[in-house]
Design a protein around this motif. Structure first.
Motif, short mmCIF file in Angstrom:
data_model
loop_
_atom_site.label_atom_id
_atom_site.label_comp_id
_atom_site.label_asym_id
_atom_site.label_seq_id
_atom_site.Cartn_x
_atom_site.Cartn_y
_atom_site.Cartn_z
N TYR A 56 8.90 7.35 7.90
CA TYR A 56 8.18 8.58 7.38
C TYR A 56 7.08 7.93 6.50
CZ TYR A 56 10.96 7.35 2.84
OH TYR A 56 11.24 6.93 1.82
N HIS A 57 6.27 8.85 6.18
CA HIS A 57 5.00 8.35 5.30
C HIS A 57 4.96 9.05 3.97
CE1 HIS A 57 2.36 7.09 8.88
NE2 HIS A 57 3.36 7.92 9.49
N GLU A 58 4.49 8.39 3.14
CA GLU A 58 4.42 8.77 1.74
C GLU A 58 3.18 9.60 1.41
OE1 GLU A 58 4.78 6.04 -1.65
OE2 GLU A 58 6.52 5.25 -0.57
N VAL A 59 1.85 9.47 2.30
CA VAL A 59 0.89 10.26 2.20
C VAL A 59 0.35 11.11 3.24
CG1 VAL A 59 -1.69 10.00 1.82
CG2 VAL A 59 0.11 8.58 0.62
N ASN A 60 0.74 10.34 4.54
CA ASN A 60 0.18 11.15 5.60
C ASN A 60 1.16 12.31 6.36
OD1 ASN A 60 -2.70 9.94 5.92
ND2 ASN A 60 -1.67 8.08 5.98
N GLU A 61 0.45 13.03 7.00
CA GLU A 61 1.04 14.15 7.80
C GLU A 61 0.96 14.00 9.16
OE1 GLU A 61 -0.39 17.77 5.82
OE2 GLU A 61 1.38 17.55 4.27
N GLU A 62 1.80 14.24 10.08
CA GLU A 62 1.44 14.14 11.50
C GLU A 62 2.01 15.52 12.11
OE1 GLU A 62 2.22 9.96 13.35
OE2 GLU A 62 3.77 10.55 11.98
N ILE A 63 1.34 15.66 13.09
CA ILE A 63 1.72 17.03 14.28
C ILE A 63 1.64 16.32 15.62
CG2 ILE A 63 1.04 19.02 15.06
CD1 ILE A 63 -0.58 19.57 12.53
N PHE A 64 2.95 16.67 16.27
CA PHE A 64 2.75 16.21 17.54
C PHE A 64 2.84 17.64 18.37
CE2 PHE A 64 6.11 12.35 16.70
CZ PHE A 64 4.88 12.07 16.09
N TYR A 65 2.07 17.52 19.72
CA TYR A 65 2.01 18.70 20.52
C TYR A 65 2.24 17.95 22.07
CZ TYR A 65 -0.03 22.25 23.57
OH TYR A 65 0.01 23.01 24.66
N ILE A 66 3.49 18.46 22.38
CA ILE A 66 4.05 17.92 23.68
C ILE A 66 2.98 18.53 24.85
CG2 ILE A 66 5.79 18.02 25.25
CD1 ILE A 66 6.32 16.57 22.28
N ILE A 67 2.54 17.67 25.55
CA ILE A 67 1.68 18.04 26.77
C ILE A 67 2.49 18.02 28.17
CG2 ILE A 67 -0.14 17.24 28.38
CD1 ILE A 67 -1.45 16.15 25.57
N ARG A 68 3.45 17.12 28.37
CA ARG A 68 4.33 16.80 29.42
C ARG A 68 5.51 16.22 29.13
NH1 ARG A 68 1.53 13.52 34.23
NH2 ARG A 68 2.20 12.04 32.83
N HIS A 129 15.42 -0.79 6.82
CA HIS A 129 15.04 -1.02 5.40
C HIS A 129 13.68 -1.80 5.25
CE1 HIS A 129 19.01 0.63 4.53
NE2 HIS A 129 19.53 -0.23 5.60
N THR A 130 12.68 -1.52 6.19
CA THR A 130 11.50 -2.19 5.98
C THR A 130 10.42 -1.09 5.82
OG1 THR A 130 11.07 -2.19 8.56
CG2 THR A 130 12.14 -4.19 7.36
N GLY A 131 9.14 -1.52 5.44
CA GLY A 131 8.12 -0.96 5.55
C GLY A 131 6.77 -1.31 5.57
N MET A 132 5.66 -0.58 5.52
CA MET A 132 4.38 -1.16 5.44
C MET A 132 3.42 -0.33 4.61
SD MET A 132 3.49 -0.66 9.31
CE MET A 132 3.17 1.21 10.10
N VAL A 133 2.66 -1.13 3.94
CA VAL A 133 1.46 -0.44 3.16
C VAL A 133 0.34 -0.50 4.00
CG1 VAL A 133 0.12 -0.44 0.97
CG2 VAL A 133 2.47 -1.22 1.00
N GLY A 138 -5.95 -4.01 5.39
CA GLY A 138 -5.12 -4.00 6.50
C GLY A 138 -3.79 -3.60 6.25
N VAL A 139 -2.88 -3.97 7.12
CA VAL A 139 -1.43 -3.58 6.92
C VAL A 139 -0.57 -4.64 6.37
CG1 VAL A 139 0.44 -2.79 8.31
CG2 VAL A 139 -1.75 -2.05 9.04
N HIS A 140 0.19 -4.31 5.37
CA HIS A 140 1.00 -5.49 4.88
C HIS A 140 2.69 -4.99 4.73
CE1 HIS A 140 -2.68 -6.85 3.18
NE2 HIS A 140 -3.01 -5.31 3.03
N HIS A 141 3.41 -5.75 5.38
CA HIS A 141 4.58 -5.28 5.97
C HIS A 141 5.63 -5.99 4.53
CE1 HIS A 141 3.97 -4.38 9.93
NE2 HIS A 141 3.23 -5.47 9.97
N PHE A 142 6.77 -5.08 4.26
CA PHE A 142 7.57 -5.40 3.28
C PHE A 142 9.22 -4.98 3.78
CE2 PHE A 142 6.29 -0.89 2.35
CZ PHE A 142 7.20 -0.37 1.81
N ARG A 143 9.95 -5.72 2.89
CA ARG A 143 11.64 -5.29 3.11
C ARG A 143 12.07 -4.46 1.83
NH1 ARG A 143 15.17 -5.64 6.13
NH2 ARG A 143 14.37 -7.12 7.70
N GLU A 144 12.54 -3.46 2.18
CA GLU A 144 13.32 -2.65 1.07
C GLU A 144 14.53 -3.50 0.38
OE1 GLU A 144 12.32 1.16 0.53
OE2 GLU A 144 11.43 1.66 2.57
N SER A 145 14.60 -3.31 -0.94
CA SER A 145 16.05 -3.81 -1.42
C SER A 145 16.86 -2.75 -1.72
CB SER A 145 15.48 -4.48 -2.67
OG SER A 145 14.78 -3.86 -3.62
#
Length: 145
Positions: A56-68, A129-133, A138-145
């Motif tokens: 899940y995202h903290e900021v961005n929303e997503e929409i999926f539209y199924i084509i096939r 239990h991981t994530g990324m900023v 760029g993209v910075h990976h982290f491990r959640e505690s």
């Protein structure tokens, strides 16, 4: 966005993403670097495979539209079965956690993944239990505690 963008899905080269024996193809049709606040990609998932992993995202929303194909979407509310023509929206919060997999044994799943692409964003992967900023640097990976 400071210009009109026209792109053709059929002319896009797929970017194959492979992790842990799973793979899927992404065709970015409108990239955030071109559009500014949003993006859109076509995603192709072979039978038995999934795209991106449960997140899940903290900021961005997503929409999926199924084509096939037949999509099975895992959410905090349980699995949702989607078919061609269905759309599903995910809020930016733990309640919007999701992963989509191909529910067919024979047919490729194709869907449009569109949404906001504001930065910075924090993406959480609850199962690992991981994530990324995601930020301009760029993209910075982290491990959640």
């Amino acid at each position: 966005m400071n210009k009109i963008i026209i792109a053709n899905y059929r002319e896009m080269e797929p970017q194959v993403i492979s992790r842990d024996g799973n793979s899927f193809a992404v065709k970015p049709i409108i990239e955030e670097t071109d559009a500014g606040k949003c993006s859109a990609s076509f995603v192709e998932v072979e039978p038995g495979q999934f795209a991106y992993g449960y997140h899940y995202h903290e900021v961005n929303e997503e929409i999926f539209y199924i084509i096939r194909g037949h999509a099975v979407v895992r959410t905090p509310e349980g699995e949702k079965n989607l078919k061609a023509g269905d759309a599903i929206a995910f809020p930016a919060s733990p309640e919007g956690a999701h992963v989509i997999r191909n529910g067919s044994a024979t047919e490729k799943l194709v869907y449009l993944d569109a949404g906001t692409r504001l930065m910075p964003d924090v993406v959480h992967f609850p199962d690992t239990h991981t994530g990324m900023v995601c930020s301009a640097s760029g993209v910075h990976h982290f491990r959640e505690s």
